[in-house]
Scaffold this active site. Structure first.
Site, PDB file in Angstrom:
ATOM      1  CD  GLU A 174     -39.614  26.744  66.466  1.00 25.24           C
ATOM      2  OE1 GLU A 174     -39.663  25.550  66.148  1.00 25.24           O
ATOM      3  OE2 GLU A 174     -40.224  27.376  67.208  1.00 25.24           O
ATOM      4  CD  GLU A 296     -42.938  30.597  66.739  1.00 25.35           C
ATOM      5  OE1 GLU A 296     -43.458  29.545  67.059  1.00 25.35           O
ATOM      6  OE2 GLU A 296     -42.468  30.666  65.597  1.00 25.35           O
ATOM      7  CD  GLN A 345     -49.447  30.617  64.172  1.00 27.78           C
ATOM      8  OE1 GLN A 345     -50.100  30.731  63.201  1.00 27.78           O
ATOM      9  NE2 GLN A 345     -48.262  29.892  64.094  1.00 27.78           N
TER      10      GLN A 345
HETATM   11  O1  AHR Z   1     -46.783  28.220  66.106  1.00 27.59           O
HETATM   12  C1  AHR Z   1     -46.416  27.059  65.494  1.00 27.59           C
HETATM   13  C2  AHR Z   1     -45.198  26.619  65.237  1.00 27.59           C
HETATM   14  O2  AHR Z   1     -44.480  26.420  66.319  1.00 27.59           O
HETATM   15  C3  AHR Z   1     -44.319  27.376  64.504  1.00 27.59           C
HETATM   16  O3  AHR Z   1     -44.494  27.335  63.137  1.00 27.59           O
HETATM   17  C4  AHR Z   1     -42.884  26.878  64.885  1.00 27.59           C
HETATM   18  O4  AHR Z   1     -42.046  28.188  64.843  1.00 27.59           O
HETATM   19  C5  AHR Z   1     -43.169  26.546  66.118  1.00 27.59           C
HETATM   20  O5  AHR Z   1     -42.444  25.301  66.526  1.00 27.59           O
END
Ligand code: AHR
Length: 497
Positions: A174, A296, A345
């Site tokens: 990011e 993600e 996650q």
């Molecule tokens: O997954 C949580 C956060 O979301 C991560 O650290 C970041 O990359 C995203 O904004």
């Protein structure tokens, strides 16, 4: 009949990259510490400090790839802090996640051990924000060079005789925000510098990932590839990554019927992301040498009132399971456009597969969806036309429509796997399946559903939302009538004659 499904076996889309079923762990809240990592001295059964129950649960999913150490954390992580004797590792402040004290007990060797234990390829995210190209270059050497240099010998003296052979490396995370607040042109400069020094120190070819846009920001992508095209020296780039989170429809366990539908309706943004980002990339890279990945994704809900401070800990309900099924089906249907994806996650954070509490562990409904969908890994995605009724609903005064049924299909040898999501809260979906053109001998059915749309697994009732037993249904011919249960994710495995 509410739907017809035509599976066109002679129209392959692409092989489904197993990496589409990837995962992600970060030094965030209780994901690593007090999640999967308890330390060797813990009374909780562990394998070199990693909870054994978590290892077993993850291994059963055959996770192809695991991303670490972040996320936002990655751009303030210095890998030398996390090697060597644990007692000598420095404590740091985790600036992105609550200024928690990071003990560095879980570092490169511990992560590699976890990957080996669960059978996943490691995917490391390098630090561009507060790191240097030298630091990344040295991490690659430390991991991948066989022996005879200061860094490879250091790895050996830290207990890893054999190189780790890490193929997947991201150049920052990011970068438009927590990774350094760059604009696309500035990031290209960083990308080129860092990637130039991320060398192949071992036999494995590296797979280098550049940071893509915030959401579906096409301007970032256009400017990134335009600036990259102007470079004189050839630049190594294998993948460009997007992130996508969906939420804002109630909390994880407290939502009404409209919020149920709205969350599932929002899924279409992920399909749009893949189609539009890939189409734009195709203008610069028509042969698709550079992959589009989503490293993600997940349902990120506002915190429950009693969990305001718990750093992205959230429950995962039946609604999240349907959301996961819908997203994985999108990946399958667009297997020609997207090559990797990582759920955010794995443990105790955002859309978790696993929740832990002291010595107890449970798997969430989302875990069960990954369990069902693993049959798609590496199979051939085949074109599947679904004609379905739609559900009308209103959310925040806006009238919207969502299909009752959606899904995907893939073929491996003589087994056709179909995964289907019925989004309706109360209506079964009667469907007619036509398989063009093969005879079906048997159908094996597995379903995930529950009478309560808000159902989720808790430590007092960990098996509340669970997979049905596999049921074999004898059939003959190439047309099948099947009723999908309301609010369900279903896997049908069709054995073809
Ligand atoms: O997954 C949580 C956060 O979301 C991560 O650290 C970041 O990359 C995203 O904004």
């Amino acid at each position: 009949m509410n739907a017809t499904i035509d599976v066109l076996l002679t129209e392959p889309v692409s092989t489904i990259n197993p990496n589409l079923f990837g995962h992600f762990i970060e030094h965030l809240g209780r994901c690593i510490y007090d999640g999967l990592w308890v330390g060797e001295d813990s009374a909780i059964p562990n394998d070199r400090g990693i909870r054994r129950d978590v290892i077993l649960a993850l291994r059963q999913l055959h996770p192809p790839i695991l991303r670490w150490p972040g996320g936002s954390f990655a751009d303030d992580y210095h890998w030398p802090d996390g090697i060597g004797l644990p007692s000598e590792r420095p404590h740091r402040v985790n600036i992105w996640w609550g200024n928690a004290v990071e003990t560095n007990a879980f570092g490169t060797h511990e992560f590699m051990h976890l990957c080996r234990a669960i059978g996943a390829q490691p995917y490391l995210c390098g630090n561009v924000g507060t790191g240097t190209s030298r630091e990344l270059r040295d991490w690659v050497e430390y991991c991948n060079f066989p022996t005879g240099t200061a860094l490879s010998d250091l790895r050996i003296s830290n207990g890893a005789e054999q190189p780790f052979g890490v193929k997947y490396w991201a150049i920052g995370n990011e970068s438009w925000h927590s990774g350094g607040s760059f604009n696309p042109e500035e990031y290209v400069t960083e990308y080129c510098r860092f990637s130039t020094f991320a060398r192949e120190f071992g036999p494995e070819k590296l797979y280098l990932v550049a940071c893509g846009p915030s959401g579906n920001d096409l301007d970032w992508t256009e400017r990134f590839f335009t600036r990259l095209r102007d470079r004189i020296a050839p630049i190594t780039l294998h993948a460009f990554s997007g992130h996508y989170y969906i939420g804002r429809a109630g909390t994880a366990t407290n939502f009404n019927d409209s919020e149920w539908y709205d969350l599932l309706w929002q899924v279409r943004a992920i399909e749009k992301l893949i189609v539009e980002q890939r189409a734009l990339m195709d203008r610069f890279d028509p042969e698709r040498k550079v992959h589009f990945i989503v490293d993600e994704w997940g349902a990120w809900h506002p915190p429950e009132p009693d969990h305001k401070e718990s750093l992205l800990w959230q429950q995962s309900s039946l609604r999240d399971a349907l959301f996961a099924g819908l997203v994985l089906d999108i990946f399958n249907r667009h297997a020609d456009k997207v090559a990797m994806a990582n759920l955010a996650q794995a443990v105790n954070v955002v859309q978790s597969l696993i929740l832990t509490e002291a010595e107890r562990m449970l798997v969430t409904p989302t875990y069960h969806v990954f369990d069902m969908y693993q049959s798609h890994q590496g199979a051939q995605s085949v074109r599947t036309l679904i004609s379905t009724q739609e559900i009308d609903f209103t959310y925040r005064d806006e009238a919207k429509r969502i299909p009752i049924l959606s899904g995907s299909a893939s073929l491996r040898d003589n087994v056709l796997t179909m995964t289907m999501v019925n989004t309706s809260i109360d209506e079964p979906c009667e469907a007619l399946l036509h398989i063009y053109t093969a005879e079906v001998r048997e159908v094996r059915e597995t379903t995930l559903t529950h009478p309560d749309i808000r159902a989720h697994n808790t430590f007092s009732d960990p098996g509340r939302v669970n997979l049905s037993a596999v049921r074999a249904i004898p059939v003959k011919g190439n047309t099948i009538q099947y009723t999908f249960a309301p609010r369900s994710v279903t896997k049908l495995q069709l054995l073809l004659a």
